[in-house]
Write a protein that holds these residues in place. Sequence first.
Motif, mmCIF file in Angstrom:
data_model
loop_
_atom_site.group_PDB
_atom_site.id
_atom_site.type_symbol
_atom_site.label_atom_id
_atom_site.label_comp_id
_atom_site.label_asym_id
_atom_site.label_seq_id
_atom_site.Cartn_x
_atom_site.Cartn_y
_atom_site.Cartn_z
ATOM 1 N N CYS A 1 -5.033 7.625 2.354
ATOM 2 C CA CYS A 1 -4.572 6.268 2.003
ATOM 3 C C CYS A 1 -3.135 6.045 2.488
ATOM 4 C CB CYS A 1 -4.635 6.047 0.502
ATOM 5 S SG CYS A 1 -6.296 5.956 -0.153
ATOM 6 N N MET A 2 -2.292 7.062 2.352
ATOM 7 C CA MET A 2 -0.903 6.926 2.802
ATOM 8 C C MET A 2 -0.843 6.836 4.321
ATOM 9 S SD MET A 2 2.296 6.579 2.180
ATOM 10 C CE MET A 2 3.007 7.288 0.712
ATOM 11 N N LEU A 3 -1.667 7.602 4.996
ATOM 12 C CA LEU A 3 -1.692 7.539 6.460
ATOM 13 C C LEU A 3 -2.091 6.143 6.928
ATOM 14 C CD1 LEU A 3 -3.397 10.973 7.185
ATOM 15 C CD2 LEU A 3 -0.960 10.421 7.378
ATOM 16 N N ILE A 4 -3.112 5.600 6.312
ATOM 17 C CA ILE A 4 -3.569 4.247 6.656
ATOM 18 C C ILE A 4 -2.485 3.228 6.320
ATOM 19 C CG2 ILE A 4 -5.249 2.451 6.049
ATOM 20 C CD1 ILE A 4 -7.250 4.845 5.596
ATOM 21 N N ALA A 5 -1.874 3.355 5.146
ATOM 22 C CA ALA A 5 -0.820 2.430 4.723
ATOM 23 C C ALA A 5 0.362 2.474 5.692
ATOM 24 C CB ALA A 5 -0.357 2.771 3.309
ATOM 25 N N ALA A 6 0.759 3.679 6.109
ATOM 26 C CA ALA A 6 1.904 3.816 7.018
ATOM 27 C C ALA A 6 1.602 3.219 8.390
ATOM 28 C CB ALA A 6 2.299 5.286 7.137
ATOM 29 N N VAL A 7 0.383 3.373 8.857
ATOM 30 C CA VAL A 7 0.004 2.775 10.146
ATOM 31 C C VAL A 7 0.032 1.251 10.045
ATOM 32 C CG1 VAL A 7 -1.902 2.464 11.784
ATOM 33 C CG2 VAL A 7 -1.288 4.763 10.995
ATOM 34 N N ILE A 8 -0.534 0.710 8.979
ATOM 35 C CA ILE A 8 -0.528 -0.749 8.785
ATOM 36 C C ILE A 8 0.914 -1.253 8.673
ATOM 37 C CG2 ILE A 8 -1.143 -2.596 7.152
ATOM 38 C CD1 ILE A 8 -3.739 -0.965 6.620
ATOM 39 N N LEU A 9 1.725 -0.557 7.884
ATOM 40 C CA LEU A 9 3.141 -0.917 7.761
ATOM 41 C C LEU A 9 3.827 -0.862 9.119
ATOM 42 C CD1 LEU A 9 5.721 -1.520 6.126
ATOM 43 C CD2 LEU A 9 5.915 0.958 5.744
ATOM 44 N N GLY A 10 3.564 0.179 9.872
ATOM 45 C CA GLY A 10 4.199 0.342 11.181
ATOM 46 C C GLY A 10 3.861 -0.783 12.140
ATOM 47 N N ILE A 11 2.595 -1.169 12.163
ATOM 48 C CA ILE A 11 2.192 -2.271 13.047
ATOM 49 C C ILE A 11 2.999 -3.518 12.717
ATOM 50 C CG2 ILE A 11 0.302 -3.860 13.613
ATOM 51 C CD1 ILE A 11 -1.600 -1.398 13.193
ATOM 52 N N GLY A 12 3.091 -3.848 11.447
ATOM 53 C CA GLY A 12 3.800 -5.057 11.046
ATOM 54 C C GLY A 12 5.306 -4.936 11.130
ATOM 55 N N MET B 1 0.825 -1.214 0.000
ATOM 56 C CA MET B 1 0.000 0.000 0.000
ATOM 57 C C MET B 1 0.858 1.262 0.000
ATOM 58 S SD MET B 1 -2.862 -1.310 2.749
ATOM 59 C CE MET B 1 -3.543 0.308 3.025
ATOM 60 N N THR B 2 1.920 1.251 0.797
ATOM 61 C CA THR B 2 2.799 2.418 0.874
ATOM 62 C C THR B 2 3.492 2.664 -0.464
ATOM 63 O OG1 THR B 2 3.157 2.064 3.239
ATOM 64 C CG2 THR B 2 4.763 3.429 2.115
ATOM 65 N N CYS B 3 3.965 1.607 -1.085
ATOM 66 C CA CYS B 3 4.621 1.749 -2.401
ATOM 67 C C CYS B 3 3.652 2.317 -3.431
ATOM 68 C CB CYS B 3 5.168 0.406 -2.872
ATOM 69 S SG CYS B 3 6.609 -0.152 -1.963
ATOM 70 N N CYS B 4 2.460 1.765 -3.483
ATOM 71 C CA CYS B 4 1.473 2.252 -4.455
ATOM 72 C C CYS B 4 1.118 3.706 -4.192
ATOM 73 C CB CYS B 4 0.213 1.393 -4.412
ATOM 74 S SG CYS B 4 0.469 -0.261 -5.077
ATOM 75 N N CYS B 5 0.800 4.025 -2.954
ATOM 76 C CA CYS B 5 0.429 5.405 -2.616
ATOM 77 C C CYS B 5 1.556 6.382 -2.941
ATOM 78 C CB CYS B 5 0.076 5.522 -1.130
ATOM 79 S SG CYS B 5 -1.489 4.764 -0.680
ATOM 80 N N SER B 6 2.789 5.974 -2.663
ATOM 81 C CA SER B 6 3.947 6.850 -2.901
ATOM 82 C C SER B 6 4.042 7.270 -4.358
ATOM 83 C CB SER B 6 5.244 6.143 -2.516
ATOM 84 O OG SER B 6 5.273 5.881 -1.145
ATOM 85 N N LEU B 7 3.693 6.369 -5.240
ATOM 86 C CA LEU B 7 3.878 6.617 -6.671
ATOM 87 C C LEU B 7 2.679 7.245 -7.368
ATOM 88 C CD1 LEU B 7 5.739 3.331 -7.638
ATOM 89 C CD2 LEU B 7 6.729 5.616 -7.348
ATOM 90 N N ILE B 8 1.475 6.973 -6.903
ATOM 91 C CA ILE B 8 0.302 7.349 -7.710
ATOM 92 C C ILE B 8 -0.388 8.643 -7.289
ATOM 93 C CG2 ILE B 8 -0.119 4.947 -8.332
ATOM 94 C CD1 ILE B 8 -2.589 5.052 -6.437
ATOM 95 N N PHE B 9 0.077 9.270 -6.207
ATOM 96 C CA PHE B 9 -0.553 10.518 -5.778
ATOM 97 C C PHE B 9 0.419 11.681 -5.930
ATOM 98 C CE2 PHE B 9 -3.050 7.409 -3.215
ATOM 99 C CZ PHE B 9 -4.267 7.621 -3.849
ATOM 100 N N SER B 10 0.074 12.594 -6.810
ATOM 101 C CA SER B 10 0.948 13.746 -7.075
ATOM 102 C C SER B 10 0.945 14.750 -5.928
ATOM 103 C CB SER B 10 0.532 14.434 -8.380
ATOM 104 O OG SER B 10 -0.791 14.923 -8.283
#
Length: 156
Positions: free
Chosen positions: A132-143, A52-61
């Motif tokens: 979406c990035m905030l959610i992705a970063a939280v999910i990434l952080g937990i794991g 999710m973090t990778c996708c969000c990083s690239l697709i949102f200007s």
Amino acid sequence: MFGNLGFSYIGFLFLMMLFIPNIIWSGKKPQGYTAEKENKVLLLFERSGEAMTCCCSLIFSNFNVHEWTLWSLWLIAAFILMILYEAWWVRYFQSERKLSDFYSDFLGIPLAGATLPVLAFLVLGIYGKVACMLIAAVILGIGHIGIHLQHRNSIV
């Protein structure tokens, strides 16, 4: 909330700052490192958060540089966190590469190798105002932080 679709060169730069040291690390893993016995739930969070973090990083200007405002300080803060992450890697690569080096703190930041990039992407999400990035970063952080904490606790 979701952001403006379009390529983010800032997101791409952040991912390169993340991937390059990890690629180097794959050949310079700490002595005794194993991914066996990792918590499967944390691993699911980590892998999902990574994707999710990778996708969000690239697709949102939204993450690209825009006019300078006080809000731009969030982008500067995110870059500072990524620069600290790079500095942590330099210290790791110059160390004896023991498990304790890999799960070390840096400048008072616990488990810096896991914590710094998660914080950087979280702050980047704040800068871009992309939920979406905030959610992705939280999910990434937990794991990711959870797995690193599990590993560090096993070597103490």
